[in-house]
Enzyme design. Sequence first.
Site, mmCIF file in Angstrom:
data_model
loop_
_atom_site.group_PDB
_atom_site.id
_atom_site.type_symbol
_atom_site.label_atom_id
_atom_site.label_comp_id
_atom_site.label_asym_id
_atom_site.label_seq_id
_atom_site.Cartn_x
_atom_site.Cartn_y
_atom_site.Cartn_z
ATOM 1 N N ASP A 195 71.941 24.987 56.838
ATOM 2 C CA ASP A 195 72.057 23.602 55.838
ATOM 3 C C ASP A 195 70.694 23.013 55.285
ATOM 4 O O ASP A 195 70.091 22.551 56.243
ATOM 5 C CB ASP A 195 72.592 22.668 56.741
ATOM 6 N N LYS A 203 76.842 19.908 50.066
ATOM 7 C CA LYS A 203 77.117 19.138 51.320
ATOM 8 C C LYS A 203 76.821 17.837 50.910
ATOM 9 O O LYS A 203 75.526 17.526 50.120
ATOM 10 C CB LYS A 203 76.499 19.503 52.500
ATOM 11 N N LYS A 221 81.243 20.642 51.774
ATOM 12 C CA LYS A 221 81.034 20.079 53.090
ATOM 13 C C LYS A 221 80.805 18.599 53.062
ATOM 14 O O LYS A 221 80.017 17.945 52.334
ATOM 15 C CB LYS A 221 80.026 20.853 53.778
#
Length: 223
Positions: free
Chosen positions: A92, A154, A183
């Site tokens: 991430d 995300k 996400k």
Amino acid sequence: MNKQELIDMIDYTLLKPTANKDDITAFCNETIEHGFKTVFVNPYYVAHAHSLLSPHQIKVGVPIGFSLGGATTHTKVEETKEAIKNGAEEIDMLINLGALKSGELDVVKYDIAEVVKASEGLTTKVIIETALLTKEEKIAAANLIVEAGADFVKTATGFNGGGATVEDVELLRSIVGKDFGVKAAGGVRNYEDAVNIVKAGANRIGASGAVAIISGETSTASY
């Protein structure tokens, strides 16, 4: 959405800067107990978490360029490579917010693409900090993430203010299409929040209060 479906969707996280090795061990044991499929810990603890969780087929993920995104591309790439050597199986990364705000879209895209390349096929998610962006910047960022070859957009780290909202998730889903990952992280504090954010289009949730969420309680954590 039943409890198991939600558990399968959550990335359980422990990223607070003061977490010590005993905290990480307890966190990993809790992960095993509740059946989460993926955890995220800071780079220093990847190897330790991997040693505890790999026998249970639980993935360890790592944040890259955390939590401000302003590191150079070279630094992010090397951080990614080291994390993978230590056992990380998901990445991430935080977008270069300064470059995005400066309109340097080629720089942003290159930054993402180089981390994707260094990830060598591992699932790569890109954090954009929705609370810090205009709608136009969110749209630009999401398009760059798709173009750069990442797997997910995300919403947030939870460390820089704001977090996932239904409106932002709906917007991101409308930009990236039905087959790309979205996400939602930051601010998902209870089961109802999780259900609403999934209905809005999220197919992964990041939460440090995951146990409270699946237990029908309300987490006080912001990330």
